[in-house]
Each structure stands twice: as structure tokens, then as C-alpha cells.
Design a protein around this motif. Structure first.
Motif, PDB file in Angstrom:
ATOM      1  N   ALA A   1      21.181  62.292  14.737  1.00  8.23           N
ATOM      2  CA  ALA A   1      22.341  61.423  14.908  1.00  8.23           C
ATOM      3  C   ALA A   1      23.383  62.067  15.807  1.00  8.23           C
ATOM      4  O   ALA A   1      24.004  61.401  16.649  1.00  8.23           O
ATOM      5  N   ALA A   2      23.584  63.380  15.655  1.00  8.21           N
ATOM      6  CA  ALA A   2      24.573  64.073  16.477  1.00  8.21           C
ATOM      7  C   ALA A   2      24.162  64.078  17.944  1.00  8.21           C
ATOM      8  O   ALA A   2      24.998  63.860  18.843  1.00  8.21           O
ATOM      9  N   LEU A   3      22.891  64.314  18.227  1.00  2.00           N
ATOM     10  CA  LEU A   3      22.418  64.322  19.612  1.00  2.00           C
ATOM     11  C   LEU A   3      22.518  62.933  20.235  1.00  2.00           C
ATOM     12  O   LEU A   3      22.865  62.792  21.419  1.00  2.00           O
ATOM     13  N   LYS A   4      22.220  61.892  19.448  1.00  3.34           N
ATOM     14  CA  LYS A   4      22.379  60.531  19.965  1.00  3.34           C
ATOM     15  C   LYS A   4      23.836  60.269  20.323  1.00  3.34           C
ATOM     16  O   LYS A   4      24.146  59.662  21.348  1.00  3.34           O
ATOM     17  N   SER A   5      24.761  60.740  19.489  1.00  2.00           N
ATOM     18  CA  SER A   5      26.182  60.509  19.758  1.00  2.00           C
ATOM     19  C   SER A   5      26.622  61.193  21.055  1.00  2.00           C
ATOM     20  O   SER A   5      27.428  60.647  21.814  1.00  2.00           O
ATOM     21  N   LEU A   6      26.094  62.395  21.315  1.00  2.00           N
ATOM     22  CA  LEU A   6      26.426  63.084  22.560  1.00  2.00           C
ATOM     23  C   LEU A   6      25.960  62.278  23.766  1.00  2.00           C
ATOM     24  O   LEU A   6      26.666  62.174  24.779  1.00  2.00           O
ATOM     25  N   ARG A   7      24.769  61.713  23.655  1.00  2.00           N
ATOM     26  CA  ARG A   7      24.227  60.921  24.760  1.00  2.00           C
ATOM     27  C   ARG A   7      25.039  59.655  25.007  1.00  2.00           C
ATOM     28  O   ARG A   7      25.303  59.285  26.152  1.00  2.00           O
ATOM     29  N   VAL A   8      25.479  59.011  23.930  1.00  6.36           N
ATOM     30  CA  VAL A   8      26.184  57.733  24.060  1.00  6.36           C
ATOM     31  C   VAL A   8      27.656  57.914  24.413  1.00  6.36           C
ATOM     32  O   VAL A   8      28.185  57.224  25.293  1.00  6.36           O
ATOM     33  N   THR A   9      28.330  58.847  23.736  1.00  5.21           N
ATOM     34  CA  THR A   9      29.784  58.971  23.900  1.00  5.21           C
ATOM     35  C   THR A   9      30.195  59.991  24.949  1.00  5.21           C
ATOM     36  O   THR A   9      31.327  59.956  25.434  1.00  5.21           O
ATOM     37  N   LYS A  10      29.294  60.934  25.262  1.00  2.42           N
ATOM     38  CA  LYS A  10      29.600  62.011  26.208  1.00  2.42           C
ATOM     39  C   LYS A  10      30.729  62.909  25.720  1.00  2.42           C
ATOM     40  O   LYS A  10      31.393  63.575  26.518  1.00  2.42           O
ATOM     41  N   GLU A  11      30.966  62.955  24.410  1.00  5.82           N
ATOM     42  CA  GLU A  11      31.945  63.873  23.849  1.00  5.82           C
ATOM     43  C   GLU A  11      31.407  64.457  22.548  1.00  5.82           C
ATOM     44  O   GLU A  11      30.414  63.986  21.995  1.00  5.82           O
ATOM     45  N   THR A  12      32.098  65.483  22.054  1.00  8.76           N
ATOM     46  CA  THR A  12      31.547  66.288  20.962  1.00  8.76           C
ATOM     47  C   THR A  12      32.168  65.999  19.591  1.00  8.76           C
ATOM     48  O   THR A  12      31.846  66.699  18.626  1.00  8.76           O
ATOM     49  N   ALA A  13      33.034  65.003  19.478  1.00 11.16           N
ATOM     50  CA  ALA A  13      33.732  64.764  18.209  1.00 11.16           C
ATOM     51  C   ALA A  13      32.752  64.491  17.064  1.00 11.16           C
ATOM     52  O   ALA A  13      32.896  65.012  15.958  1.00 11.16           O
ATOM     53  N   PHE A  14      31.732  63.664  17.324  1.00 13.10           N
ATOM     54  CA  PHE A  14      30.734  63.326  16.309  1.00 13.10           C
ATOM     55  C   PHE A  14      29.983  64.590  15.877  1.00 13.10           C
ATOM     56  O   PHE A  14      29.817  64.871  14.690  1.00 13.10           O
ATOM     57  N   LEU A  15      29.545  65.370  16.868  1.00 13.43           N
ATOM     58  CA  LEU A  15      28.804  66.604  16.576  1.00 13.43           C
ATOM     59  C   LEU A  15      29.651  67.569  15.753  1.00 13.43           C
ATOM     60  O   LEU A  15      29.172  68.172  14.782  1.00 13.43           O
ATOM     61  N   LYS A  16      30.923  67.718  16.106  1.00 18.22           N
ATOM     62  CA  LYS A  16      31.810  68.624  15.368  1.00 18.22           C
ATOM     63  C   LYS A  16      31.985  68.160  13.923  1.00 18.22           C
ATOM     64  O   LYS A  16      32.065  68.979  13.007  1.00 18.22           O
ATOM     65  N   ALA A  17      32.039  66.839  13.725  1.00 20.87           N
ATOM     66  CA  ALA A  17      32.175  66.308  12.361  1.00 20.87           C
ATOM     67  C   ALA A  17      30.928  66.592  11.540  1.00 20.87           C
ATOM     68  O   ALA A  17      31.013  66.910  10.346  1.00 20.87           O
ATOM     69  N   VAL A  18      29.754  66.489  12.167  1.00 21.45           N
ATOM     70  CA  VAL A  18      28.496  66.776  11.463  1.00 21.45           C
ATOM     71  C   VAL A  18      28.420  68.256  11.090  1.00 21.45           C
ATOM     72  O   VAL A  18      28.027  68.606   9.969  1.00 21.45           O
TER      73      VAL A  18
END
Length: 255
Positions: A182-199
Motif C-alpha cells: 500500500a505504501a509503494l502504491k501511494s508513492l507511485r500515485v501521489t509522488k510524496e512520502t506522507a502515506f509511507l511515513k504514516a505506515v
């Protein structure tokens, strides 16, 4: 010639399941394409978690109250499906927060059981065996963990953070696999790291917190929510709040 699906492993609670990476990858792809397809979560758990349930049961037995919980073998799904019992919790308690969670999402304990028993997922775990009971217990407390952690279930970010928290708590590769996907998908879609940092924050919260599988959930549901979080070491999640705000501003809550 059509490709035949891989046979589902026969469930034997006493034998750790072999890891099936192909099954897990296929299920993850379907889950990331449709976050509401929760059957895929249980398929991934079955494919990758190996001996996690067995290890959790053995750990439970080492705790001061763990032997009693294992001996009583309470089926939490049956307790949580009792609406009269759920309605009995005083305001401000964990149980009241769980009740509000059910009412706001439309989820039910019975619904979680039904999804888990879909073909290729968790079916067969209803056998009478200590490890199978532990597996059911691990399943049935998932939504209570939403309540304790504050991670919403009506958004994919909240689920991704909770699976990261669950990976830290259990060591189950299935949880980590879903969270990272899910985190990698978010990076691809949003181009930012907020989702990854939350995970990542979710994982760290899970490592810091007490081992929640060892809790007496009937007692826990009667505790004041804030006091329970403090006792269990479940702290605030500022990065989750930031990611929520950014996804909402971008109209990407359903990522």
C-alpha cells in the motif's frame, strides 16, 4: 490453455503453513486494485504468516494471565456479535468506542468472520484446536485495534497503518507485505512520502505498544479508552493525521 489455480493448502493447525509468494502477490494485486476486497487480506495472511499463530499462542501461555485466557478459550466473535452486551458499555470506554466504530462503519463481528471464511482465505480455522482458537482470536480483535489505535477503517490509509502496527505486534509477514504494498502504491500515485511515513509510524507504534494479543478483551472493553491507551503504550499518530489531511486535500482518500 487456461492456467489452473494453485491448490489451497489443507489447513492443519498443528503444522505451520508453507509460504506461497505467488498466491500472496496475486492477492495483493487484487487488494490494491480494490481496497474493499477484504477476502484478499485473509488470502495473504494464509499464504505468508507461516507459524505466527502458533508462536502467538505459545507466547500467550508465558503471560501471568495467559494460561487462564487459553484455558477459558472464549470465542470473541460470539461475544462481539451480542449487541446487548456491546450496548452495555459506558460512554468513554473502549467498548463504547468500539460500538461507535461499528455504528459508523456498518461493520459487524459476524461480517468479519464471513469474509475470513471465503474460499482460499481462512476457512477450516473453525476446528477445535488451541492454535485455531488463537487464529480466530487474532481475527476477531482486528476492529478493536482500530478503536485503540485511532486508525480509521473507512480509508485505505488507516488500514495500511494498522497492518503495519499488526506486523510489529505479530511478526506476520502477511501484515508487512500488505503495508509495504500500500505504501509503494501511494508513492507511485501521489509522488510524496506522507502515506509511507504514516505506515512506518504505524509499525513503530506497534513495536512500542504492549503485546495486545495478551489482553483480556472482555476486561479491556470496560476500561476508559484514554486510560487503556496510556496503559498499553499506544501513543498519538501525528504523521497519520498529516497524511490524512494531504490525501483528503488531493481527493485521494481511496488510494
Amino acid at each position: 490453455m487456461a492456467t489452473q489455480p494453485a491448490p489451497v493448502q489443507t489447513f492443519n493447525p498443528g503444522i505451520p503453513m508453507k509460504r506461497e509468494w505467488g498466491t500472496a502477490l496475486s492477492a495483493l494485486g487484487k487488494l490494491l486494485a480494490n481496497g474493499d476486497d477484504t477476502v484478499q487480506v485473509f488470502k495473504i495472511m494464509r499464504a505468508l504468516n507461516g507459524d505466527v499463530t502458533q508462536r502467538s499462542y505459545r507466547k500467550l501461555l508465558t503471560l501471568p494471565n495467559g494460561g487462564k485466557l487459553a484455558y477459558q478459550r472464549i470465542e470473541l466473535a460470539q461475544r462481539l456479535a451480542n449487541r446487548e452486551w456491546i450496548d452495555s458499555f459506558a460512554e468513554g470506554t473502549v467498548g463504547a468506542a468500539y460500538r461507535n466504530f461499528l455504528d459508523s462503519t456498518g461493520f459487524t463481528a459476524e461480517g468479519l468472520v464471513e469474509v475470513s471464511m471465503a474460499e482460499g482465505a481462512f476457512q477450516g480455522v473453525d476446528v477445535e484446536h488451541p492454535y485455531a482458537w488463537m487464529g480466530r482470536r487474532e481475527r476477531d480483535i482486528h476492529d478493536i485495534w482500530h478503536t485503540l489505535t485511532g486508525y480509521q477503517a473507512n480509508e485505505h490509509l488507516g488500514e495500511a497503518c494498522l497492518v503495519a502496527f499488526s506486523y510489529a505486534q505479530t511478526g506476520g509477514l502477511g501484515w508487512g507485505f500488505i503495508g509495504m504494498g500500500a505504501a509503494l502504491k501511494s508513492l507511485r500515485v501521489t509522488k510524496e512520502t506522507a502515506f509511507l511515513k504514516a505506515v512506518i509510524e504505524g509499525y513503530r507504534r506497534g513495536k512500542k505498544a504492549a503485546w495486545l494479543h495478551g489482553e483480556d478483551y472482555e476486561a479491556l472493553l470496560n476500561e476508559p479508552l484514554d486510560a487503556a491507551r496510556k496503559r498499553l503504550g499506544i501513543d498519538v499518530a501525528p504523521k497519520y493525521k498529516i497524511a490524512q489531511q494531504r490525501l483528503e486535500a488531493a481527493g485521494l482518500q481511496g488510494i
